[in-house]
Design an enzyme around this catalytic site. Sequence first.
Site, PDB file in Angstrom:
ATOM      1  CG  HIS A  77      -5.472  -0.542   8.848  1.00  0.00           C
ATOM      2  ND1 HIS A  77      -5.298   0.823   8.782  1.00  0.00           N
ATOM      3  CD2 HIS A  77      -4.232  -1.036   9.177  1.00  0.00           C
ATOM      4  CE1 HIS A  77      -4.041   1.125   9.044  1.00  0.00           C
ATOM      5  NE2 HIS A  77      -3.384   0.022   9.287  1.00  0.00           N
ATOM      6  CG  ASP A 115      -0.231  -0.205   2.537  1.00  0.00           C
ATOM      7  OD1 ASP A 115       1.010  -0.253   2.538  1.00  0.00           O
ATOM      8  OD2 ASP A 115      -0.910  -0.303   3.574  1.00  0.00           O
ATOM      9  CD  GLU A 142      -8.162   2.649   7.212  1.00  0.00           C
ATOM     10  OE1 GLU A 142      -7.869   1.716   7.982  1.00  0.00           O
ATOM     11  OE2 GLU A 142      -7.685   3.792   7.337  1.00  0.00           O
ATOM     12  CG  ASN A 162      -8.097   0.929  11.920  1.00  0.00           C
ATOM     13  OD1 ASN A 162      -7.201   0.131  11.647  1.00  0.00           O
ATOM     14  ND2 ASN A 162      -8.472   1.888  11.092  1.00  0.00           N
TER      15      ASN A 162
HETATM   16  C1  F6R Z   1       1.762  -0.562   6.079  1.00  0.00           C
HETATM   17  C2  F6R Z   1       0.454  -1.200   6.263  1.00  0.00           C
HETATM   18  C3  F6R Z   1      -0.304  -0.990   7.520  1.00  0.00           C
HETATM   19  C4  F6R Z   1       0.510  -1.422   8.739  1.00  0.00           C
HETATM   20  C5  F6R Z   1      -0.284  -1.283  10.037  1.00  0.00           C
HETATM   21  C6  F6R Z   1       0.583  -1.553  11.243  1.00  0.00           C
HETATM   22  O1  F6R Z   1       2.274  -0.861   4.803  1.00  0.00           O
HETATM   23  O2  F6R Z   1      -0.009  -1.865   5.397  1.00  0.00           O
HETATM   24  O3  F6R Z   1      -1.503  -1.715   7.452  1.00  0.00           O
HETATM   25  O4  F6R Z   1       0.908  -2.750   8.579  1.00  0.00           O
HETATM   26  O5  F6R Z   1      -0.827  -0.009  10.146  1.00  0.00           O
HETATM   27  O6  F6R Z   1       1.600  -0.599  11.320  1.00  0.00           O
HETATM   28  P1  F6R Z   1       2.809  -0.771  12.343  1.00  0.00           P
HETATM   29  O7  F6R Z   1       3.564  -1.961  11.893  1.00  0.00           O
HETATM   30  O8  F6R Z   1       3.619   0.503  12.188  1.00  0.00           O
HETATM   31  O9  F6R Z   1       2.207  -0.951  13.683  1.00  0.00           O
END
Ligand code: F6R
Length: 238
Positions: free
Chosen positions: A138, A67, A143, A136
């Site tokens: 995701h 993403d 989302e 959340n």
């Molecule tokens: C990033 C992504 C997000 C993260 C998620 C957790 O490429 O796809 O979904 O994996 O927000 O982020 P961290 O690892 O920083 O807690």
Amino acid sequence: MQLKIFKNHNELSEFVADRILELVKTTPEAVICLPSGDTPKLMCSILVDKAAKSRADFSRCTFIGLDEWLGIPPENEGSCAYFFRNNLFHAINFTPANIHLFDALAADPEKECEKMDRIIAARGGIDLMVVGIGMNGHIGFNEPGVSFDNYSHVIDLDETTRSVGRKYFNTPVTLSQGITLGLKHLSETRTVILMANGEKKAAIMKQTLEENISNKIPASIIRTHANGIVAIDEAAAN
Ligand code: F6R
């Protein structure tokens, strides 16, 4: 789905790095999709070390970025592109032409999504997708409320994602939309590993694993995947 609980972030990261190396050994043309963020950072550094020691060859693999923050240029230190450059591409020998990241500045983001979907389909789908989990629930930027049937798409970011996401940036930015692979890609991927570490992920992991499978907690989709692995450390399992 399989649940694996590791003592700490290091052991969890080592497990994921080993799975990637095994795949590349058995399937030199593997299609690998990785996330950015705090969770996979240690895994990337372990992968870089182990790949150098074992002389792993990624030159025939395809790399897909999960993403990106829409509108954030790749030279911004908070972008996913920056993360991959700094944590992986400087040391792992992916062939540049085989690296596919969303262009966050694309004039037509919808076309950018179609392009990514075409690339994945042309490579015969994704062999291994590693994902993190947002506070959340995701996955990527899928989302809460997202359809499980989406391929790549542009999405308005949830308030939690906008505020938590600021941790990646040194300068003020407006985070409003994301561009992401869809949960349909996840369902169609041959093996999916969801990583989570730390106490702060414990509540959302409990919901992901114990509440009804629904788009209220997008990560709960992993429970429907025959080759889904939830790999977490003891703190996240707490
Ligand atoms: C990033 C992504 C997000 C993260 C998620 C957790 O490429 O796809 O979904 O994996 O927000 O982020 P961290 O690892 O920083 O807690």
